[in-house]
Design a protein around this motif. Structure first.
Motif, PDB file in Angstrom:
ATOM      1  N   PRO A   1       2.065  10.863  -7.777  1.00  0.00           N
ATOM      2  CA  PRO A   1       2.119  12.035  -9.204  1.00  0.00           C
ATOM      3  C   PRO A   1       0.905  12.487  -9.655  1.00  0.00           C
ATOM      4  N   LEU A   2      -0.289  11.921  -9.162  1.00  0.00           N
ATOM      5  CA  LEU A   2      -1.541  12.610  -9.526  1.00  0.00           C
ATOM      6  C   LEU A   2      -1.751  13.689  -8.666  1.00  0.00           C
ATOM      7  N   THR A   3      -1.041  14.016  -7.720  1.00  0.00           N
ATOM      8  CA  THR A   3      -1.331  15.071  -6.931  1.00  0.00           C
ATOM      9  C   THR A   3      -0.874  16.429  -7.514  1.00  0.00           C
ATOM     10  N   ASN A   4      -0.021  16.362  -8.463  1.00  0.00           N
ATOM     11  CA  ASN A   4       0.672  17.369  -9.138  1.00  0.00           C
ATOM     12  C   ASN A   4       1.203  18.364  -8.134  1.00  0.00           C
ATOM     13  N   GLN A   5       1.557  17.706  -7.057  1.00  0.00           N
ATOM     14  CA  GLN A   5       2.125  18.594  -5.729  1.00  0.00           C
ATOM     15  C   GLN A   5       1.085  19.712  -5.269  1.00  0.00           C
ATOM     16  N   ASN A   6      -0.253  19.486  -5.743  1.00  0.00           N
ATOM     17  CA  ASN A   6      -1.166  20.419  -5.071  1.00  0.00           C
ATOM     18  C   ASN A   6      -0.920  20.251  -3.565  1.00  0.00           C
ATOM     19  N   LYS A   7      -0.799  21.486  -3.114  1.00  0.00           N
ATOM     20  CA  LYS A   7      -0.767  21.989  -1.475  1.00  0.00           C
ATOM     21  C   LYS A   7      -1.926  21.012  -0.687  1.00  0.00           C
ATOM     22  N   ALA A   8      -2.932  20.927  -1.319  1.00  0.00           N
ATOM     23  CA  ALA A   8      -3.871  20.468  -0.542  1.00  0.00           C
ATOM     24  C   ALA A   8      -3.833  18.906  -0.346  1.00  0.00           C
ATOM     25  N   ALA A   9      -3.094  18.358  -0.980  1.00  0.00           N
ATOM     26  CA  ALA A   9      -2.803  16.767  -0.939  1.00  0.00           C
ATOM     27  C   ALA A   9      -1.777  16.589   0.306  1.00  0.00           C
ATOM     28  N   GLN A  10      -1.277  17.384   0.836  1.00  0.00           N
ATOM     29  CA  GLN A  10      -0.101  17.219   1.770  1.00  0.00           C
ATOM     30  C   GLN A  10       0.792  16.153   1.271  1.00  0.00           C
ATOM     31  N   GLY A  11       1.044  16.043   0.233  1.00  0.00           N
ATOM     32  CA  GLY A  11       2.176  14.998  -0.242  1.00  0.00           C
ATOM     33  C   GLY A  11       1.481  13.513   0.054  1.00  0.00           C
ATOM     34  N   LEU A  12       0.209  13.518   0.053  1.00  0.00           N
ATOM     35  CA  LEU A  12      -0.373  12.314   0.564  1.00  0.00           C
ATOM     36  C   LEU A  12       0.323  11.586   1.720  1.00  0.00           C
ATOM     37  N   ALA A  13       0.807  12.328   2.637  1.00  0.00           N
ATOM     38  CA  ALA A  13       1.600  11.873   3.526  1.00  0.00           C
ATOM     39  C   ALA A  13       1.125  12.229   5.083  1.00  0.00           C
ATOM     40  N   ASP A  14      -0.107  12.754   5.119  1.00  0.00           N
ATOM     41  CA  ASP A  14      -0.776  13.090   6.365  1.00  0.00           C
ATOM     42  C   ASP A  14      -2.002  12.222   6.379  1.00  0.00           C
TER      43      ASP A  14
ATOM     44  N   ASN B   1      -6.730  -6.207  -5.604  1.00  0.00           N
ATOM     45  CA  ASN B   1      -6.468  -7.645  -5.439  1.00  0.00           C
ATOM     46  C   ASN B   1      -5.518  -8.114  -6.545  1.00  0.00           C
ATOM     47  N   ASP B   2      -5.451  -9.303  -6.449  1.00  0.00           N
ATOM     48  CA  ASP B   2      -4.194 -10.012  -7.431  1.00  0.00           C
ATOM     49  C   ASP B   2      -4.502  -9.592  -8.980  1.00  0.00           C
ATOM     50  N   ARG B   3      -5.699  -9.187  -9.311  1.00  0.00           N
ATOM     51  CA  ARG B   3      -5.988  -8.760 -10.617  1.00  0.00           C
ATOM     52  C   ARG B   3      -5.196  -7.375 -10.788  1.00  0.00           C
ATOM     53  N   THR B   4      -5.334  -6.392  -9.736  1.00  0.00           N
ATOM     54  CA  THR B   4      -4.835  -4.984 -10.154  1.00  0.00           C
ATOM     55  C   THR B   4      -3.428  -4.969 -10.089  1.00  0.00           C
ATOM     56  N   ASP B   5      -2.645  -5.779 -11.009  1.00  0.00           N
ATOM     57  CA  ASP B   5      -1.267  -5.866 -11.242  1.00  0.00           C
ATOM     58  C   ASP B   5      -0.805  -4.473 -11.924  1.00  0.00           C
ATOM     59  N   GLU B   6       0.649  -4.486 -12.099  1.00  0.00           N
ATOM     60  CA  GLU B   6       1.158  -3.329 -12.609  1.00  0.00           C
ATOM     61  C   GLU B   6       0.719  -2.636 -13.758  1.00  0.00           C
ATOM     62  N   LYS B   7       0.307  -3.674 -14.706  1.00  0.00           N
ATOM     63  CA  LYS B   7      -0.440  -3.178 -15.851  1.00  0.00           C
ATOM     64  C   LYS B   7      -1.479  -2.559 -15.981  1.00  0.00           C
ATOM     65  N   PHE B   8      -2.438  -3.178 -14.997  1.00  0.00           N
ATOM     66  CA  PHE B   8      -3.820  -2.426 -14.736  1.00  0.00           C
ATOM     67  C   PHE B   8      -3.422  -1.121 -14.134  1.00  0.00           C
ATOM     68  N   LEU B   9      -2.417  -1.088 -12.976  1.00  0.00           N
ATOM     69  CA  LEU B   9      -2.303   0.163 -12.128  1.00  0.00           C
ATOM     70  C   LEU B   9      -1.971   1.357 -13.131  1.00  0.00           C
TER      71      LEU B   9
ATOM     72  N   GLU C   1       0.941  -1.361   0.125  1.00  0.00           N
ATOM     73  CA  GLU C   1       0.169   0.083  -0.168  1.00  0.00           C
ATOM     74  C   GLU C   1       0.798   1.277   0.056  1.00  0.00           C
ATOM     75  N   PHE C   2       1.907   1.397   0.722  1.00  0.00           N
ATOM     76  CA  PHE C   2       2.962   2.572   0.979  1.00  0.00           C
ATOM     77  C   PHE C   2       3.491   2.811  -0.396  1.00  0.00           C
ATOM     78  N   ARG C   3       3.805   1.850  -1.250  1.00  0.00           N
ATOM     79  CA  ARG C   3       4.551   1.808  -2.410  1.00  0.00           C
ATOM     80  C   ARG C   3       3.395   2.441  -3.396  1.00  0.00           C
ATOM     81  N   LEU C   4       2.118   1.713  -3.361  1.00  0.00           N
ATOM     82  CA  LEU C   4       1.209   2.245  -4.264  1.00  0.00           C
ATOM     83  C   LEU C   4       0.838   3.605  -4.329  1.00  0.00           C
ATOM     84  N   ILE C   5       0.657   4.277  -2.968  1.00  0.00           N
ATOM     85  CA  ILE C   5       0.467   5.642  -2.553  1.00  0.00           C
ATOM     86  C   ILE C   5       1.573   6.484  -3.183  1.00  0.00           C
ATOM     87  N   GLU C   6       2.951   5.961  -2.681  1.00  0.00           N
ATOM     88  CA  GLU C   6       3.877   6.794  -2.960  1.00  0.00           C
ATOM     89  C   GLU C   6       4.125   6.752  -4.449  1.00  0.00           C
ATOM     90  N   LYS C   7       4.469   5.874  -5.217  1.00  0.00           N
ATOM     91  CA  LYS C   7       4.623   5.635  -6.617  1.00  0.00           C
ATOM     92  C   LYS C   7       3.693   5.928  -7.422  1.00  0.00           C
TER      93      LYS C   7
END
Ligand code: ADP
Ligand code: MG
Length: 326
Positions: A13-26, A90-98, A3-9
């Motif tokens: 990037p979809l936040t476009n560094q928008n300040k409101a997102a707090q870097g998805l880290a809060d 789940n196991d179907r949401t693999d790298e290609k799907f993501l 989950e951490f890698r999914l959010i971070e990687k």
């Protein structure tokens, strides 16, 4: 993927560094508002085998979800700003799907100018995805379902029924001919009418709108009920695309009337004053968007407001189905 890698990687990037997102880290996002602004918020949930099929692929699933959600902002006249994503894996949401899923979101973000600011991620065998979308509007200016007035004209954007026929053609497994493909593209990639509603608001041409998600009749019915007015509409004036007409010619068991309750059009129904009729048509020309006047709002003839649909001989057509029932 963790989950951490999914959010971070993947999602960050979809936040476009928008300040409101707090870097998805809060723990939560934070949206700063101007004094004269209002937030307009809407949520959609798409469930596997109900709203999408897994083989549609990540791109189409994500793009349609965000586009459908944007359509709710269009219906209120808000400017799209942010969204939050409920993601199941789940196991179907693999790298290609993501990769496809993110590309689908990104394409829509780039087109409409909004950023991801947060979400939640869970594991689930049956997939579902949800978006909460946030737009802003000048205080008190939102287009509302209950703002139609007596004698207002009723307009609709684009054409009606294409997405329904697109889905029908998929169910009938017609996928090779050009007509079916054109209709299917409307089913998968609807166009939220953000530009139109922003322009209507800016020019003060409308106070009342709804987007067509469940069917033209069902959604017009909401305007009618909420504004406590009858709606009179004319089948001859309802806009159908050439592919839709061709499809009906080839499939005579499907009637024009079916297209009015089909749903998933994501066009806008809005009402306006008769004196602004020409201004609305020139706005349509400017936006290169077909705008049709399909009828008008009237004082209710009976206790409960109702829609009447007339054919070209001015005979009343009995409505048996209004729209998609959830
Ligand atoms: P909590 O356990 O407190 O709910 P999470 O670990 O779920 O926190 O979330 C951590 C951060 O990651 C938050 O900023 C959250 O908004 C973000 N996040 C989690 N899932 C998603 C997602 N699917 N899309 C975008 N952001 C997400
Ligand atoms: Mg969480």
């Amino acid at each position: 993927m963790q989950e951490f890698r999914l959010i971070e990687k993947i999602f960050k990037p979809l936040t476009n560094q928008n300040k409101a997102a707090q870097g998805l880290a809060d723990d939560a996002a934070r949206i700063a508002l101007k004094k004269d602004e209002e937030l307009v918020i809407s949520k959609d949930i798409f469930v596997e085998n109900v709203h999408f099929l897994f083989p549609d692929g990540g791109f189409k699933i994500a793009a349609k979800l965000l586009r459908a959600n944007l359509s709710d902002l269009a219906a209120s006249g808000a400017k799209p700003r942010y969204y939050m994503l409920g993601f199941s894996k789940n196991d179907r949401t693999d790298e290609k799907f993501l990769k496809e899923f993110v590309a689908g979101l990104k394409s829509v973000q780039d087109e409409f100018g909004l950023d991801l600011i947060g979400g939640d991620t869970i594991f689930s065998e049956q997939l579902f995805f949800s978006i909460t979308i946030f737009g802003t509007i000048k205080k008190g200016k939102a287009l509302c379902r209950n703002h139609a007035q007596n004698d207002d004209l009723i307009f609709v954007s684009g054409t009606i029924g294409d997405a329904f026929l697109g889905l029908t053609s998929l169910q009938k497994k017609i996928s090779t001919d050009k007509t079916a493909q054109a209709l299917q593209s409307q089913h998968f990639l609807p166009t939220p009418r953000i530009k139109l509603s922003q322009a209507l608001l800016a020019k003060n041409l409308s106070k009342c709108a709804i987007d067509v998600s469940d069917g033209l009749l069902a959604d017009l019915n909401h305007i009618s009920t909420e504004s406590k007015l009858d709606a009179e509409i004319y089948l001859e004036e309802i806009p159908f695309s050439q592919p839709a007409r061709d499809f009906l010619d080839k499939n005579p068991e499907i009637k024009k009337l079916d297209l009015l309750s089909g749903g998933d059009d994501y066009e806008l129904i809005f009402t306006a004053k008769n004196k602004d009729r020409e201004k609305i048509f020139s706005l349509g020309k400017k936006l290169k968007l077909n705008l049709s006047c399909i009828g008008k709002m009237k004082k209710p003839a009976h206790k409960n407001p109702a829609i009447s649909l007339f054919d070209k001989e001015n005979k009343k057509i009995k409505i048996t189905k209004f729209g998609y029932e959830h």
